[in-house]
Scaffold this active site. Structure first.
Site, PDB file in Angstrom:
ATOM      1  N   ARG A 134       0.857  -1.186   0.000  1.00 47.98           N
ATOM      2  CA  ARG A 134       0.000   0.000   0.000  1.00 47.98           C
ATOM      3  C   ARG A 134       0.890   1.232   0.000  1.00 47.98           C
ATOM      4  O   ARG A 134       1.739   1.390   0.890  1.00 47.98           O
ATOM      5  CB  ARG A 134      -0.929   0.030   1.222  1.00 47.98           C
ATOM      6  CG  ARG A 134      -2.150   0.967   1.011  1.00 47.98           C
ATOM      7  CD  ARG A 134      -2.952   1.143   2.292  1.00 47.98           C
ATOM      8  NE  ARG A 134      -2.161   1.838   3.275  1.00 47.98           N
ATOM      9  CZ  ARG A 134      -2.083   1.495   4.577  1.00 47.98           C
ATOM     10  NH1 ARG A 134      -2.787   0.497   5.060  1.00 47.98           N
ATOM     11  NH2 ARG A 134      -1.320   2.179   5.393  1.00 47.98           N
ATOM     12  N   GLU A 153       4.537   7.341   2.707  1.00 42.28           N
ATOM     13  CA  GLU A 153       5.393   6.161   2.884  1.00 42.28           C
ATOM     14  C   GLU A 153       4.871   5.025   2.007  1.00 42.28           C
ATOM     15  O   GLU A 153       3.732   5.055   1.531  1.00 42.28           O
ATOM     16  CB  GLU A 153       5.392   5.703   4.349  1.00 42.28           C
ATOM     17  CG  GLU A 153       4.018   5.250   4.817  1.00 42.28           C
ATOM     18  CD  GLU A 153       4.049   4.141   5.863  1.00 42.28           C
ATOM     19  OE1 GLU A 153       5.097   3.515   6.072  1.00 42.28           O
ATOM     20  OE2 GLU A 153       2.988   3.890   6.450  1.00 42.28           O
ATOM     21  N   ASN A 155       4.302   0.867   2.122  1.00 39.38           N
ATOM     22  CA  ASN A 155       4.209  -0.249   3.070  1.00 39.38           C
ATOM     23  C   ASN A 155       4.380  -1.585   2.361  1.00 39.38           C
ATOM     24  O   ASN A 155       3.672  -1.868   1.390  1.00 39.38           O
ATOM     25  CB  ASN A 155       2.840  -0.236   3.748  1.00 39.38           C
ATOM     26  CG  ASN A 155       2.678   0.965   4.646  1.00 39.38           C
ATOM     27  OD1 ASN A 155       3.320   1.065   5.694  1.00 39.38           O
ATOM     28  ND2 ASN A 155       1.854   1.908   4.233  1.00 39.38           N
ATOM     29  N   SER A 160      -2.832  -2.891   5.848  1.00 37.70           N
ATOM     30  CA  SER A 160      -4.165  -3.327   6.260  1.00 37.70           C
ATOM     31  C   SER A 160      -5.268  -2.423   5.725  1.00 37.70           C
ATOM     32  O   SER A 160      -5.017  -1.487   4.981  1.00 37.70           O
ATOM     33  CB  SER A 160      -4.212  -3.407   7.782  1.00 37.70           C
ATOM     34  OG  SER A 160      -3.928  -2.144   8.312  1.00 37.70           O
ATOM     35  N   LYS A 341      11.986   2.940   6.167  1.00 38.19           N
ATOM     36  CA  LYS A 341      11.941   4.376   5.853  1.00 38.19           C
ATOM     37  C   LYS A 341      13.275   4.848   5.269  1.00 38.19           C
ATOM     38  O   LYS A 341      13.320   5.754   4.444  1.00 38.19           O
ATOM     39  CB  LYS A 341      11.624   5.183   7.117  1.00 38.19           C
ATOM     40  CG  LYS A 341      10.347   4.754   7.864  1.00 38.19           C
ATOM     41  CD  LYS A 341       9.106   5.078   7.097  1.00 38.19           C
ATOM     42  CE  LYS A 341       7.818   4.900   7.904  1.00 38.19           C
ATOM     43  NZ  LYS A 341       7.420   3.511   8.195  1.00 38.19           N
ATOM     44  N   LYS A 403      11.467  10.068  11.482  1.00 42.51           N
ATOM     45  CA  LYS A 403      10.921   8.701  11.456  1.00 42.51           C
ATOM     46  C   LYS A 403      11.988   7.640  11.743  1.00 42.51           C
ATOM     47  O   LYS A 403      13.070   7.683  11.160  1.00 42.51           O
ATOM     48  CB  LYS A 403      10.347   8.395  10.070  1.00 42.51           C
ATOM     49  CG  LYS A 403       9.248   9.321   9.622  1.00 42.51           C
ATOM     50  CD  LYS A 403       8.643   8.818   8.308  1.00 42.51           C
ATOM     51  CE  LYS A 403       7.574   9.775   7.826  1.00 42.51           C
ATOM     52  NZ  LYS A 403       6.902   9.243   6.621  1.00 42.51           N
ATOM     53  N   GLU A 407       6.948   0.376  11.719  1.00 43.60           N
ATOM     54  CA  GLU A 407       5.650   0.382  11.056  1.00 43.60           C
ATOM     55  C   GLU A 407       4.535   0.402  12.090  1.00 43.60           C
ATOM     56  O   GLU A 407       4.747   0.054  13.244  1.00 43.60           O
ATOM     57  CB  GLU A 407       5.491  -0.890  10.197  1.00 43.60           C
ATOM     58  CG  GLU A 407       6.465  -0.998   9.055  1.00 43.60           C
ATOM     59  CD  GLU A 407       6.354   0.141   8.074  1.00 43.60           C
ATOM     60  OE1 GLU A 407       5.250   0.706   7.908  1.00 43.60           O
ATOM     61  OE2 GLU A 407       7.387   0.494   7.487  1.00 43.60           O
ATOM     62  N   GLY A 408       3.358   0.734  11.630  1.00 45.36           N
ATOM     63  CA  GLY A 408       2.177   0.554  12.458  1.00 45.36           C
ATOM     64  C   GLY A 408       1.702   1.794  13.186  1.00 45.36           C
ATOM     65  O   GLY A 408       0.720   1.762  13.913  1.00 45.36           O
ATOM     66  N   ARG A 490      -7.928   7.624   4.874  1.00 47.21           N
ATOM     67  CA  ARG A 490      -7.966   7.794   6.329  1.00 47.21           C
ATOM     68  C   ARG A 490      -7.998   9.279   6.624  1.00 47.21           C
ATOM     69  O   ARG A 490      -7.208  10.042   6.057  1.00 47.21           O
ATOM     70  CB  ARG A 490      -6.705   7.194   6.961  1.00 47.21           C
ATOM     71  CG  ARG A 490      -6.754   5.695   7.048  1.00 47.21           C
ATOM     72  CD  ARG A 490      -5.440   5.143   7.538  1.00 47.21           C
ATOM     73  NE  ARG A 490      -4.360   5.451   6.607  1.00 47.21           N
ATOM     74  CZ  ARG A 490      -3.094   5.129   6.831  1.00 47.21           C
ATOM     75  NH1 ARG A 490      -2.749   4.520   7.944  1.00 47.21           N
ATOM     76  NH2 ARG A 490      -2.172   5.426   5.937  1.00 47.21           N
TER      77      ARG A 490
HETATM   78  P1  ADP Z   1       3.951   4.253   9.786  1.00 50.22           P
HETATM   79  O1  ADP Z   1       4.719   3.281   8.964  1.00 50.22           O
HETATM   80  O2  ADP Z   1       4.148   4.071  11.243  1.00 50.22           O
HETATM   81  O3  ADP Z   1       2.504   4.326   9.385  1.00 50.22           O
HETATM   82  P2  ADP Z   1       4.203   6.875   8.490  1.00 50.22           P
HETATM   83  O4  ADP Z   1       5.394   7.290   7.725  1.00 50.22           O
HETATM   84  O5  ADP Z   1       3.008   6.529   7.689  1.00 50.22           O
HETATM   85  O6  ADP Z   1       4.622   5.687   9.475  1.00 50.22           O
HETATM   86  O7  ADP Z   1       3.828   8.020   9.504  1.00 50.22           O
HETATM   87  C1  ADP Z   1       2.686   7.955  10.331  1.00 50.22           C
HETATM   88  C2  ADP Z   1       1.777   9.140  10.103  1.00 50.22           C
HETATM   89  O8  ADP Z   1       2.494  10.363  10.258  1.00 50.22           O
HETATM   90  C3  ADP Z   1       1.175   9.223   8.700  1.00 50.22           C
HETATM   91  O9  ADP Z   1       0.009   8.444   8.596  1.00 50.22           O
HETATM   92  C4  ADP Z   1       0.901  10.710   8.560  1.00 50.22           C
HETATM   93  O10 ADP Z   1      -0.323  11.062   9.175  1.00 50.22           O
HETATM   94  C5  ADP Z   1       2.032  11.334   9.350  1.00 50.22           C
HETATM   95  N1  ADP Z   1       3.133  11.679   8.426  1.00 50.22           N
HETATM   96  C6  ADP Z   1       4.199  10.915   8.119  1.00 50.22           C
HETATM   97  N2  ADP Z   1       5.011  11.539   7.231  1.00 50.22           N
HETATM   98  C7  ADP Z   1       4.431  12.719   6.954  1.00 50.22           C
HETATM   99  C8  ADP Z   1       4.771  13.827   6.125  1.00 50.22           C
HETATM  100  N3  ADP Z   1       5.896  13.854   5.408  1.00 50.22           N
HETATM  101  N4  ADP Z   1       3.924  14.882   6.088  1.00 50.22           N
HETATM  102  C9  ADP Z   1       2.792  14.904   6.831  1.00 50.22           C
HETATM  103  N5  ADP Z   1       2.418  13.890   7.643  1.00 50.22           N
HETATM  104  C10 ADP Z   1       3.224  12.809   7.714  1.00 50.22           C
HETATM  105 MG    MG Z   2       3.951   2.082   7.384  1.00 51.93          MG
HETATM  106 MG    MG Z   3       1.733   4.930   7.607  1.00 50.68          MG
END
Ligand code: ADP
Ligand code: MG
Ligand code: MG
Length: 514
Positions: A134, A153, A155, A160, A341, A403, A407-408, A490
């Site tokens: 995803r 990001e 995945n 899920s 990441k 970051k 994950e998660g 979401r």
């Molecule tokens: P995970 O793998 O834990 O889901 P993410 O990279 O998706 O990690 O980060 C979690 C959340 O943080 C995202 O769902 C988003 O809401 C926020 N986020 C992450 N990166 C960004 C970004 N560059 N700009 C704005 N929001 C972000």
């Molecule tokens: Mg993720």
């Molecule tokens: Mg995420």
């Protein structure tokens, strides 16, 4: 869509209208399986000792507007993104170099790499891998010009909500169109009159990916031959079970493939690999039917993506056991690592080797550039680097997220907290983290969310779009199946930094394209 239409969305609800919609959504959710098991915060320990209760998944009452061009671009790029992450997974040397840089500072990554090395030493017996991916985005709004698609990001493990997001689309579509020709469920609004959320084929796409792997596995490798199955490896305390059941139901009823579930803690008790068969088929004995044995063609992991799932060496042993088996893994350990990441940050580096083009050398160069366009600026934190400078300065940190290789949800550090956080950990650990510029999503619309404890929240929101893709490839890089389909929207309060439905930050939503 004109600004005025946008700013008046969604229409105001009278108390009676809100009550009507909340009741309709609550009932629809349970009737159709748009549900989760309740968290202990809702049902205190001991209250539901038989584990029979379920509640609606957190969901928005209205679909959210999302720019059509961004949605179409995300869909158009999914297949090449699938190829990219398959190619990265095949390049063990390149991936190994990235992992080497993390091993000393990140035990979790180090232990995953050890699993790979152990199986590599013994010799892999399965050269096919399956990805159910995803790719997550926001529509980024620059001071001028149209919104552009930026990736949050990518995945590669346990991506899920395909099952539940398809249901949310159905829910919103029903509210918009049932009874036929009427619009009595929502107060009138031009946006609600003019469109319905696009079809969401996440369940069909994801299940078809698993079915392709199942078929590609071929005949039983056991003597005598055993019946074949797909195995979902899940977390013991999983609350998002109905999302998973949507996929297993499609596999069973449409593809006619037997599917079983095993908790990751039971993997070593319920599956085995015969020491005398060099092909190492993975055998599964369902505890409810001890006389039958199945051979697992495909292991689908909805577990094993977070360090706290590996409580002892026995859990690592179980992961290694699966990895060394003949079953096709979704994902393999290497594919999981490709989703780090750090990999995403290295791909986005504007100078130095053009890794993106190298991995996609067979692809249309203009498509490769469109992939590159989705990257937001990302940095490492090495000495004297731009990333370090941006992260430590409180003014520039405000526009960034930090970051780790996790994950998660719930793992990132945001904005003003970044400099202080970095100073609180040893400088030698900084290389386990990447700094990413914040995407600036569309000036917010509003929405109303029904949370899974029944609370109703209204406010300014921002949305994150995920697009699903599946790919089956062999370790020489040959692709046997590459498909995309279905999406997740979401939506969360504008002031909330984190995302994640399971982590409790967001609600499931669907899109109205404008
Ligand atoms: P995970 O793998 O834990 O889901 P993410 O990279 O998706 O990690 O980060 C979690 C959340 O943080 C995202 O769902 C988003 O809401 C926020 N986020 C992450 N990166 C960004 C970004 N560059 N700009 C704005 N929001 C972000
Ligand atoms: Mg993720
Ligand atoms: Mg995420």
């Amino acid at each position: 869509m004109t600004d005025s239409v946008y700013s008046s969305y969604p229409p105001d609800l009278s108390a009676a209208q809100q009550e009507f919609l909340v009741t309709a959504v609550k009932d629809w959710a349970i009737q159709n399986g748009l549900a989760v098991r309740p968290s202990p915060a809702i049902v205190p320990p001991g209250t539901d000792s038989n584990g029979v209760l379920a509640t609606n998944a957190p969901v928005t009452l209205f679909p959210s507007p999302f720019p059509r061009t961004c949605f179409q671009e995300a869909t158009a790029l999914q297949s090449i993104y699938n190829e990219l992450y398959a190619a990265i997974t095949c390049d063990t040397e390149w991936l190994g170099n990235i992992v080497e840089g993390l091993i000393e500072v990140d035990d979790f990554v180090a232990n995953l790499w050890k699993v790979h090395l152990a199986v590599q030493k013994e010799g892999y017996v399965q050269n096919l891998s399956l990805g159910l991916f995803r790719s997550d985005y926001m529509a980024h709004v620059a001071p001028t010009g149209a919104p552009s698609l930026k990736q949050v990001e990518f995945n590669t493990i346990s991506a899920s909500f395909g099952g539940l997001s398809a249901l949310v689309r159905e829910l919103h579509n029903d509210l918009l169109t049932v009874p036929p020709g009427s619009s009595i469920n929502y107060p009138s609004h031009p946006l609600l009159q003019s469109s319905t959320p696009p079809e969401n084929t996440a369940v069909e796409t994801l299940a078809a990916g698993l079915a392709e792997a199942h078929k590609a596995y071929g005949a039983s490798k056991s003597t005598p031959a055993l019946p074949l199955c797909v195995l979902f490896v899940v977390q013991k305390e999983e609350r998002n079970v109905f999302d998973q059941h949507a996929l297993s139901k499609q596999l069973k009823t449409f593809h006619k493939i037997p599917v079983f579930r095993v908790s990751s803690v039971d993997v070593l008790d319920q599956t085995s690999i015969s020491g005398s068969n060099p092909s190492r088929p993975l055998l599964y004995q369902p505890p409810h039917s001890p006389d039958s044995t199945f051979e697992v063609t495909t292991v689908y992991l909805r577990a094993y993506y977070a360090p706290d799932e590996y409580k002892s060496s026995r859990d690592w042993e179980a992961r290694t056991h699966l990895e060394r088996s003949a079953a096709i893994k979704c994902p393999s350990v290497l594919n999981q690592l490709a989703g780090c990441k750090k990999v995403q940050q290295v791909l986005a580096e504007p100078t130095g080797p053009d890794h993106l083009s190298s991995f996609l050398k067979g692809a249309d160069p203009s498509l490769v550039e469109r992939v590159r366009e989705t990257f937001a600026p990302q940095y490492d934190l090495s000495t004297n680097s731009r990333g370090r400078e941006l992260a430590l300065n409180p003014d520039t940190a405000m526009n960034h997220v930090l970051k780790p290789q996790r994950e998660g949800g719930g793992n990132n550090i945001y904005k003003s907290e970044i400099p202080e956080f970095l100073r609180s950990i040893p400088e030698s650990d900084w290389r386990g983290w990447v700094l990413m510029e914040l995407i600036n999503p569309a000036p917010s619309a509003q929405n109303v969310a029904l949370r899974n404890d029944g609370e109703v929240l209204r406010g300014n929101v921002i949305s994150e779009l995920g697009v699903y893709g599946t790919i089956l490839w062999d370790n020489s890089g040959k692709v046997l199946h590459n498909d995309q389909g279905g999406y997740l929207l979401r939506t969360k309060g504008k002031e909330v930094n984190e995302g994640g439905v399971a982590a409790g930050f967001s609600s499931l939503d669907s899109v109205l394209l404008f």
